[in-house]
Design a protein around this motif. Structure first.
Motif, PDB file in Angstrom:
ATOM      1  N   GLU A 126      43.733  53.048 -52.103  1.00  0.00           N
ATOM      2  CA  GLU A 126      42.585  53.279 -51.216  1.00  0.00           C
ATOM      3  C   GLU A 126      43.062  53.600 -49.793  1.00  0.00           C
ATOM      4  O   GLU A 126      42.634  53.002 -48.805  1.00  0.00           O
ATOM      5  CB  GLU A 126      41.635  52.074 -51.239  1.00  0.00           C
ATOM      6  CG  GLU A 126      41.054  51.822 -52.622  1.00  0.00           C
ATOM      7  CD  GLU A 126      40.014  50.708 -52.653  1.00  0.00           C
ATOM      8  OE1 GLU A 126      39.481  50.373 -51.576  1.00  0.00           O
ATOM      9  OE2 GLU A 126      39.734  50.196 -53.752  1.00  0.00           O
ATOM     10  N   LEU A 127      43.951  54.570 -49.733  1.00  0.00           N
ATOM     11  CA  LEU A 127      44.553  54.960 -48.460  1.00  0.00           C
ATOM     12  C   LEU A 127      43.550  55.521 -47.464  1.00  0.00           C
ATOM     13  O   LEU A 127      43.797  55.525 -46.258  1.00  0.00           O
ATOM     14  CB  LEU A 127      45.659  55.993 -48.717  1.00  0.00           C
ATOM     15  CG  LEU A 127      46.891  55.480 -49.466  1.00  0.00           C
ATOM     16  CD1 LEU A 127      47.785  56.631 -49.874  1.00  0.00           C
ATOM     17  CD2 LEU A 127      47.668  54.488 -48.608  1.00  0.00           C
ATOM     18  N   GLU A 128      42.417  55.970 -47.979  1.00  0.00           N
ATOM     19  CA  GLU A 128      41.385  56.493 -47.074  1.00  0.00           C
ATOM     20  C   GLU A 128      40.903  55.428 -46.093  1.00  0.00           C
ATOM     21  O   GLU A 128      40.439  55.751 -44.989  1.00  0.00           O
ATOM     22  CB  GLU A 128      40.205  57.063 -47.867  1.00  0.00           C
ATOM     23  CG  GLU A 128      39.477  56.076 -48.761  1.00  0.00           C
ATOM     24  CD  GLU A 128      40.104  55.898 -50.129  1.00  0.00           C
ATOM     25  OE1 GLU A 128      39.483  55.239 -50.988  1.00  0.00           O
ATOM     26  OE2 GLU A 128      41.230  56.427 -50.343  1.00  0.00           O
ATOM     27  N   SER A 129      41.049  54.164 -46.474  1.00  0.00           N
ATOM     28  CA  SER A 129      40.671  53.084 -45.565  1.00  0.00           C
ATOM     29  C   SER A 129      41.571  53.029 -44.335  1.00  0.00           C
ATOM     30  O   SER A 129      41.210  52.472 -43.302  1.00  0.00           O
ATOM     31  CB  SER A 129      40.726  51.730 -46.282  1.00  0.00           C
ATOM     32  OG  SER A 129      39.806  51.697 -47.360  1.00  0.00           O
ATOM     33  N   LEU A 130      42.757  53.625 -44.475  1.00  0.00           N
ATOM     34  CA  LEU A 130      43.689  53.705 -43.352  1.00  0.00           C
ATOM     35  C   LEU A 130      43.539  54.994 -42.566  1.00  0.00           C
ATOM     36  O   LEU A 130      44.120  55.135 -41.493  1.00  0.00           O
ATOM     37  CB  LEU A 130      45.137  53.662 -43.874  1.00  0.00           C
ATOM     38  CG  LEU A 130      45.740  52.335 -44.317  1.00  0.00           C
ATOM     39  CD1 LEU A 130      47.078  52.597 -44.993  1.00  0.00           C
ATOM     40  CD2 LEU A 130      45.938  51.436 -43.110  1.00  0.00           C
ATOM     41  N   GLY A 131      42.818  55.945 -43.145  1.00  0.00           N
ATOM     42  CA  GLY A 131      42.815  57.283 -42.566  1.00  0.00           C
ATOM     43  C   GLY A 131      44.071  58.039 -42.914  1.00  0.00           C
ATOM     44  O   GLY A 131      44.500  58.944 -42.187  1.00  0.00           O
ATOM     45  N   ASP A 184      51.640  59.316 -40.971  1.00  0.00           N
ATOM     46  CA  ASP A 184      50.776  59.842 -39.905  1.00  0.00           C
ATOM     47  C   ASP A 184      50.018  58.730 -39.180  1.00  0.00           C
ATOM     48  O   ASP A 184      49.496  58.953 -38.089  1.00  0.00           O
ATOM     49  CB  ASP A 184      49.773  60.845 -40.490  1.00  0.00           C
ATOM     50  CG  ASP A 184      50.442  62.128 -40.950  1.00  0.00           C
ATOM     51  OD1 ASP A 184      51.551  62.406 -40.473  1.00  0.00           O
ATOM     52  OD2 ASP A 184      49.861  62.828 -41.801  1.00  0.00           O
ATOM     53  N   VAL A 185      49.926  57.560 -39.807  1.00  0.00           N
ATOM     54  CA  VAL A 185      49.341  56.385 -39.152  1.00  0.00           C
ATOM     55  C   VAL A 185      50.507  55.581 -38.588  1.00  0.00           C
ATOM     56  O   VAL A 185      51.343  55.069 -39.324  1.00  0.00           O
ATOM     57  CB  VAL A 185      48.513  55.536 -40.140  1.00  0.00           C
ATOM     58  CG1 VAL A 185      47.980  54.281 -39.460  1.00  0.00           C
ATOM     59  CG2 VAL A 185      47.360  56.369 -40.705  1.00  0.00           C
ATOM     60  N   ASP A 186      50.560  55.477 -37.267  1.00  0.00           N
ATOM     61  CA  ASP A 186      51.758  55.025 -36.568  1.00  0.00           C
ATOM     62  C   ASP A 186      52.286  53.673 -37.035  1.00  0.00           C
ATOM     63  O   ASP A 186      53.495  53.454 -37.095  1.00  0.00           O
ATOM     64  CB  ASP A 186      51.475  54.966 -35.061  1.00  0.00           C
ATOM     65  CG  ASP A 186      52.746  54.899 -34.250  1.00  0.00           C
ATOM     66  OD1 ASP A 186      53.618  55.768 -34.466  1.00  0.00           O
ATOM     67  OD2 ASP A 186      52.873  53.988 -33.415  1.00  0.00           O
ATOM     68  N   HIS A 187      51.415  52.739 -37.396  1.00  0.00           N
ATOM     69  CA  HIS A 187      51.875  51.399 -37.760  1.00  0.00           C
ATOM     70  C   HIS A 187      52.069  51.216 -39.263  1.00  0.00           C
ATOM     71  O   HIS A 187      52.307  50.107 -39.735  1.00  0.00           O
ATOM     72  CB  HIS A 187      50.890  50.341 -37.247  1.00  0.00           C
ATOM     73  CG  HIS A 187      49.534  50.430 -37.878  1.00  0.00           C
ATOM     74  ND1 HIS A 187      48.610  51.390 -37.526  1.00  0.00           N
ATOM     75  CD2 HIS A 187      48.941  49.688 -38.850  1.00  0.00           C
ATOM     76  CE1 HIS A 187      47.509  51.219 -38.246  1.00  0.00           C
ATOM     77  NE2 HIS A 187      47.698  50.197 -39.058  1.00  0.00           N
ATOM     78  N   VAL A 188      51.983  52.329 -40.005  1.00  0.00           N
ATOM     79  CA  VAL A 188      52.163  52.279 -41.463  1.00  0.00           C
ATOM     80  C   VAL A 188      53.379  53.117 -41.842  1.00  0.00           C
ATOM     81  O   VAL A 188      53.488  54.285 -41.462  1.00  0.00           O
ATOM     82  CB  VAL A 188      50.916  52.791 -42.200  1.00  0.00           C
ATOM     83  CG1 VAL A 188      51.151  52.779 -43.711  1.00  0.00           C
ATOM     84  CG2 VAL A 188      49.705  51.933 -41.848  1.00  0.00           C
ATOM     85  N   PHE A 235      44.164  48.839 -49.533  1.00  0.00           N
ATOM     86  CA  PHE A 235      43.848  48.780 -48.106  1.00  0.00           C
ATOM     87  C   PHE A 235      42.339  48.684 -47.912  1.00  0.00           C
ATOM     88  O   PHE A 235      41.560  49.346 -48.608  1.00  0.00           O
ATOM     89  CB  PHE A 235      44.412  49.996 -47.388  1.00  0.00           C
ATOM     90  CG  PHE A 235      45.911  49.952 -47.250  1.00  0.00           C
ATOM     91  CD1 PHE A 235      46.501  49.197 -46.247  1.00  0.00           C
ATOM     92  CD2 PHE A 235      46.732  50.634 -48.143  1.00  0.00           C
ATOM     93  CE1 PHE A 235      47.879  49.126 -46.121  1.00  0.00           C
ATOM     94  CE2 PHE A 235      48.110  50.575 -48.033  1.00  0.00           C
ATOM     95  CZ  PHE A 235      48.682  49.818 -47.025  1.00  0.00           C
ATOM     96  N   ALA A 236      41.958  47.841 -46.955  1.00  0.00           N
ATOM     97  CA  ALA A 236      40.533  47.630 -46.664  1.00  0.00           C
ATOM     98  C   ALA A 236      40.219  47.912 -45.199  1.00  0.00           C
ATOM     99  O   ALA A 236      39.144  47.571 -44.714  1.00  0.00           O
ATOM    100  CB  ALA A 236      40.145  46.191 -47.007  1.00  0.00           C
TER     101      ALA A 236
END
Length: 474
Positions: A286-291, A309-313, A120-121
């Protein structure tokens, strides 16, 4: 020449092409969403390429050899020769057929297939690095993402899978010859399936397990049948011992184990198979890129719609937590795709069956008697021993039983436990009963074909009602 970076867009990006990922991709495409499926290894994931399918192929081969070798009681005398290389070739043909089918199905449904490693970027962006020198990378913008990166074998300290005779389950399933001796670390479902398989092929198997029995999480009378059969096949168990180190003695390995009291033992074999469990693959994304942050065990926590926790993921399959089962992954993939398409869908885990492909097999679904009591039910239990089954007798395979757990007041089927031949198939009837809210009377009054193992499910239901015909009522 290095291919330059390109950028594309998609409605749904699915990362991982296993049973959770490719099913999610196909369903999303069926719902009219532009869908891209990214896989870094081989489409079909670990299950089709390195786990479920290869292991069951080898288990079947071992069963055929063992059945031929031990059928004197029914008048069949044979001494089969096992060609592991030919078995490996046949297994590979099975795998190739299935994985090729996955790619064809994806393409036929309009899924865009991308080979490469995805990270993820950004909140709506992936980077995909393509394998091979000069292949470059690309960026993919997405509205929704489904993380389906699966799991990998757990390593234990000092037993790295990059060290020659230390094998993972994936390594073992590449074997071209049957080993004479094998040390297996772990007596969970993977360790027990592969230990049983090896013993049937003629390997002397030694199993070391830190716990005090095989198959943690299963009821004592269920695992007793499997453990006893494994011991009859020659599998040697050492419980309460953890593997601490190994050494190469020239002709094989010596594995040192240690008890809680510090007592050490040594066991030898051609190699050591480490089968202590699997862990989710979430640390490479690199999930931190998604928060987005995995929990302490590395899993991505999800709600009943498979959302993180990220609504669109979304997260499906092994990365979303226990149970790590391919069919559970597929169901989660369907739900994630339908929710992304704006449809009402939700997960209900009460009727997820599980199977262990040991000898005999185990099939379970729903609640045990103890779990039903803990949930506040007043359970009634019915059981049918397979030694009373005409079909089991004609198969010369009578170890085990079928058990049904129901709510005494309402009669609703709450769960079941099966240990015996074809338990993985038989459990589907009880899974359907739990899913549809069937009662004991529904199961008992359904006419079952005679003679079949499935009759034992009917008999167990009748036993719970106190009206069994072919076994003593409890």
């Amino acid at each position: 020449m290095v291919v330059g970076d390109i950028s594309t867009g998609t409605d749904v990006a699915v990362v991982g092409g296993g049973p959770g990922g490719y099913v999610a991709a196909i369903r999303a495409a069926q719902r009219g969403l532009d869908t891209t499926l990214i896989e870094r290894d081989a489409f079909g994931g670990v299950c089709l390429n390195h786990g479920c399918i290869p292991s069951k192929a080898f288990i079947h081969g071992a069963d055929v050899a063992h059945a031929a070798r031990t059928a004197e009681d029914i008048g069949v005398h044979a001494d089969p020769a096992v060609d592991a290389g030919q078995m490996q070739s046949w297994k590979s043909d099975v795998v190739d057929q299935l994985t090729g089918g996955v790619e064809k199905l994806c393409k036929a449904n309009g899924v865009n297939l991308v080979s490469g490693t995805a990270t993820f970027a950004g909140e709506h962006k992936l980077r995909v690095a393509h394998g091979g020198q000069g292949q470059g990378s690309e960026s993919i913008e997405f509205e929704h993402a489904v993380v389906a990166t699966g799991s990998r074998p757990v390593e234990i300290p000092g037993f790295g899978f990059d060290e020659g005779p230390v094998l993972s389950s994936r390594d073992l399933l590449r074997m071209e010859r049957v080993p004479d001796e094998m040390v297996v670390v772990g007596a969970g479902y993977i360790g027990m399936e592969l230990s049983t398989m090896l013993a049937k092929l003629g390997t002397d198997v030694t199993v070391v397990e830190m716990l005090d029995d095989v198959l943690p999480g299963y009821e004592e009378d269920v695992k007793r049948v499997v453990r006893t059969r494994a011991e009859a096949l020659g599998v040697e168990f050492h419980f309460g011992e953890g593997a601490s180190e190994w050494s190469d003695d020239g002709d094989g390995v010596t594995v040192v184990t240690e008890t809680e009291d510090g007592a050490e033992s040594e066991y030898g074999g051609e190699a050591v198979l480490v089968a202590v469990g699997r862990e989710p693959v979430t640390d490479t994304l690199e999930l931190e890129s998604l928060g987005l942050e995995p929990n302490d065990d590395g899993f991505l926590e999800t709600d009943t719609e498979a959302r993180t926790d990220v609504d669109h993921v979304f997260a499906v399959g092994d990365v979303a937590g226990e149970p790590m089962l391919a069919h559970k992954a597929s169901k989660e993939g369907i739900v994630a795709a339908e929710v992304a398409a704006g449809e009402p869908a939700a997960l209900d885990y009460q009727a997820v069956p599980a199977a262990v492909f040991t000898d005999p097999e185990i099939g379970t679904v729903g609640m045990t008697e103890a779990e039903a009591e803990a949930e506040g039910f007043d359970p009634v239990v019915g059981q049918m021993p397979l030694r009373a089954s005409g079909r089991a007798l004609t198969m010369d395979d009578t170890d085990g039983f079928v058990r049904v757990v129901a709510d005494e007041e309402s009669g609703f089927v709450l769960g079941g436990q099966i240990v015996g031949p074809d338990a993985s198939e038989l459990v589907a009837e009880l899974a359907l009963a739990v899913e549809m809210g069937a009662t004991l009377e529904d199961v008992a009054s359904t006419i079952h074909t005679h003679p079949t193992l499935a009759e034992s499910v009917m008999e167990a239901a009748e036993n719970a009602m106190g009206q069994a015909i072919h076994t003593l009522n409890r």
